[in-house]
Every structure is written in C-alpha cells, then in structure tokens.
Design an enzyme around this catalytic site. Structure first.
Site, mmCIF file in Angstrom:
data_model
loop_
_atom_site.group_PDB
_atom_site.id
_atom_site.type_symbol
_atom_site.label_atom_id
_atom_site.label_comp_id
_atom_site.label_asym_id
_atom_site.label_seq_id
_atom_site.Cartn_x
_atom_site.Cartn_y
_atom_site.Cartn_z
ATOM 1 N N GLU A 80 0.820 -1.215 0.000
ATOM 2 C CA GLU A 80 0.000 0.000 0.000
ATOM 3 C C GLU A 80 0.852 1.262 0.000
ATOM 4 O O GLU A 80 1.827 1.368 0.726
ATOM 5 C CB GLU A 80 -0.929 0.009 1.224
ATOM 6 C CG GLU A 80 -1.901 -1.159 1.277
ATOM 7 C CD GLU A 80 -2.934 -1.139 0.157
ATOM 8 O OE1 GLU A 80 -3.064 -0.089 -0.521
ATOM 9 O OE2 GLU A 80 -3.608 -2.171 -0.041
ATOM 10 N N CYS A 143 -8.282 -1.840 7.990
ATOM 11 C CA CYS A 143 -6.886 -1.853 7.537
ATOM 12 C C CYS A 143 -6.371 -0.446 7.264
ATOM 13 O O CYS A 143 -5.307 -0.048 7.744
ATOM 14 C CB CYS A 143 -6.718 -2.740 6.305
ATOM 15 S SG CYS A 143 -6.818 -4.493 6.710
ATOM 16 N N HIS A 167 -1.432 -5.631 2.011
ATOM 17 C CA HIS A 167 -2.630 -6.473 1.930
ATOM 18 C C HIS A 167 -2.273 -7.775 1.217
ATOM 19 O O HIS A 167 -1.494 -7.768 0.255
ATOM 20 C CB HIS A 167 -3.723 -5.765 1.126
ATOM 21 C CG HIS A 167 -4.712 -5.022 1.958
ATOM 22 N ND1 HIS A 167 -4.937 -3.675 1.833
ATOM 23 C CD2 HIS A 167 -5.576 -5.452 2.923
ATOM 24 C CE1 HIS A 167 -5.882 -3.303 2.692
ATOM 25 N NE2 HIS A 167 -6.290 -4.356 3.368
HETATM 26 N N1 PCA Z 1 -8.677 -6.776 6.280
HETATM 27 C C1 PCA Z 1 -9.643 -5.727 6.500
HETATM 28 C C2 PCA Z 1 -9.602 -5.472 7.976
HETATM 29 C C3 PCA Z 1 -8.860 -6.613 8.583
HETATM 30 C C4 PCA Z 1 -8.244 -7.303 7.457
HETATM 31 O O1 PCA Z 1 -7.446 -8.260 7.541
HETATM 32 C C5 PCA Z 1 -9.401 -4.506 5.636
HETATM 33 O O2 PCA Z 1 -8.864 -4.634 4.519
HETATM 34 O O3 PCA Z 1 -9.739 -3.396 6.048
#
Ligand code: PCA
Length: 216
Positions: A80, A143, A167
């Site tokens: 990200e 997140c 992610h």
């Molecule tokens: N993914 C979610 C919140 C927790 C996670 O593992 C997100 O992308 O916001």
C-alpha cells in the site's frame, strides 16, 4: 540489531481464518543477521486496533513496522502506498461498529504515504515470481484505519520508523468456498512475500523509482 514489528489481523466478518495473521504468525521468532522480528495480532475493531498498535510500538520501539491485512478478491500481494483520513465501513467490525464518512484523526492530514520502500519491495517480490503490486488504496475499513493510525503515530515519534501496510489475498481454502472463484495465493507464497518485504525494508536505504509497479 533492528527490531521489526509485524502485525496481522484477527479473522473478521464471520470468518475463522485471516491469511494475514496466518502468514505473520509463521514468522514469530524469525531473525536475520541485522534484525529480529516481533509478531503481534491486532483486533479487527476500529479504535482498539490503533490503541493496541500504538501500545506495541511504545513497548518495542521498533525500527520497522509492517501491518498486514487481508484484501479478499485481490490477486496480488498489495504494497500500500497511502493511508487516508477516513473510516467508511460497508460491514461491521468485530465490535459491531460501522463508522461512515468519519475522520480518523480530527486534526490530522488528509493522508500519509507509506515510508516503506514500496517499489523496491514489489520489484523483489516479482523477481521471486510472486504476484505483487503497489496499491493506491488500502480501502476505508479497519486496515486503512490502522495504517493511518500507524503513520500518524510514527510521525510524532522522535526516532525514525519505517512503516507501512501490506494487503494479502485469500488463501485457496477461502476462495474454494466463495462464489465466483476469487483469486487466492498459497500460504507459503504469502509468507515468502512478507519475509522479502522485511528483508528489503531493513536493507534498502532509498526506494527505487521505476514505473510499472502499480496494480490498483
Ligand atoms: N482486512 C480488513 C480489515 C482486517 C483485514 O485483515 C481490511 O482490509 O480493512
């Protein structure tokens, strides 16, 4: 010796597994020549997740913090670029909260950039044959919330901390039980990707600036 804090989220939205936590917890106790890794779980709860992460940073004084979460439906390990100052949840968090169009920090800037070498990480992952890309949005759920809280706290610390968010896709067993066969990635590949991200971050002083890194 550098300290690297790796966090992974607990399962959310009724799931029993979160690939981010599965990958991160596999690295508990991992050490390199110049770094050691501390692994912690974060709750998928607005507010509490940032409070916990700030407490972990204040306890461990890490040089590097990489928070990891699941982005179900994405095909790649998404490094990200940016955290934005908004919570806008389309589902409830694990505490039953569902904030809409709410600022994370009332007096904070609109956004923070990751201070990880995001392009160098993506390059290293791709060289290993892993599907990876720079992502321009971490969403507006927990997140992004944690990513923003992490950068907001890091900006106030006296010592420099390299910090950011990655992610990861569904695991194959998660994709197998979902409509439409969403993309997935084997746990061993996700683990290899997170390991590489750590190794690149502790060894690279400046990011590379090359085009073609982005997928989202
Ligand atoms: N993914 C979610 C919140 C927790 C996670 O593992 C997100 O992308 O916001």
């Amino acid at each position: 010796m550098k300290t690297v804090l790796l966090t992974g989220f607990e399962p959310f939205n009724g799931a029993t597994i979160n690939p981010a936590w599965e990958a991160v917890r596999a690295l508990d106790g991992w050490r390199g020549e110049h770094f050691m890794v501390e692994v912690r779980q974060l709750p998928c709860v607005f507010g509490q997740a940032i409070e916990d992460l700030v407490a972990m940073i204040d306890e461990l004084h890490p040089d590097v913090v990489i928070a990891v979460g699941q982005a179900g439906g994405r095909p790649d390990i998404s490094v990200e670029r940016v955290a934005i100052n908004v919570d806008d949840a389309s589902i409830r968090d694990n505490g039953g909260q569902q904030p809409v169009d709410a600022a994370i920090a009332a007096d904070g800037p609109a956004a923070y950039f990751s201070t990880l070498p995001i392009k160098a990480i993506v390059r290293a992952l791709r060289q290993k044959g892993l599907v990876a890309g720079v992502s321009q949005t971490a969403g507006t759920f927990v997140c992004n919330h944690v990513f923003y809280g992490l950068m907001h706290h890091a900006a106030e610390l006296p010592q420099p901390v390299k910090a950011g968010f990655i992610h990861v896709p569904f695991l194959p067993e998660q994709a197998a039980v979902r409509q439409g066969a969403p993309p997935s990635m084997a746990l061993e590949d996700i683990i290899a990707g997170i390991k590489l991200a750590v190794e690149v971050t502790v060894s690279v002083e400046h990011d590379v600036h090359e085009t073609g890194g982005a997928t989202h």
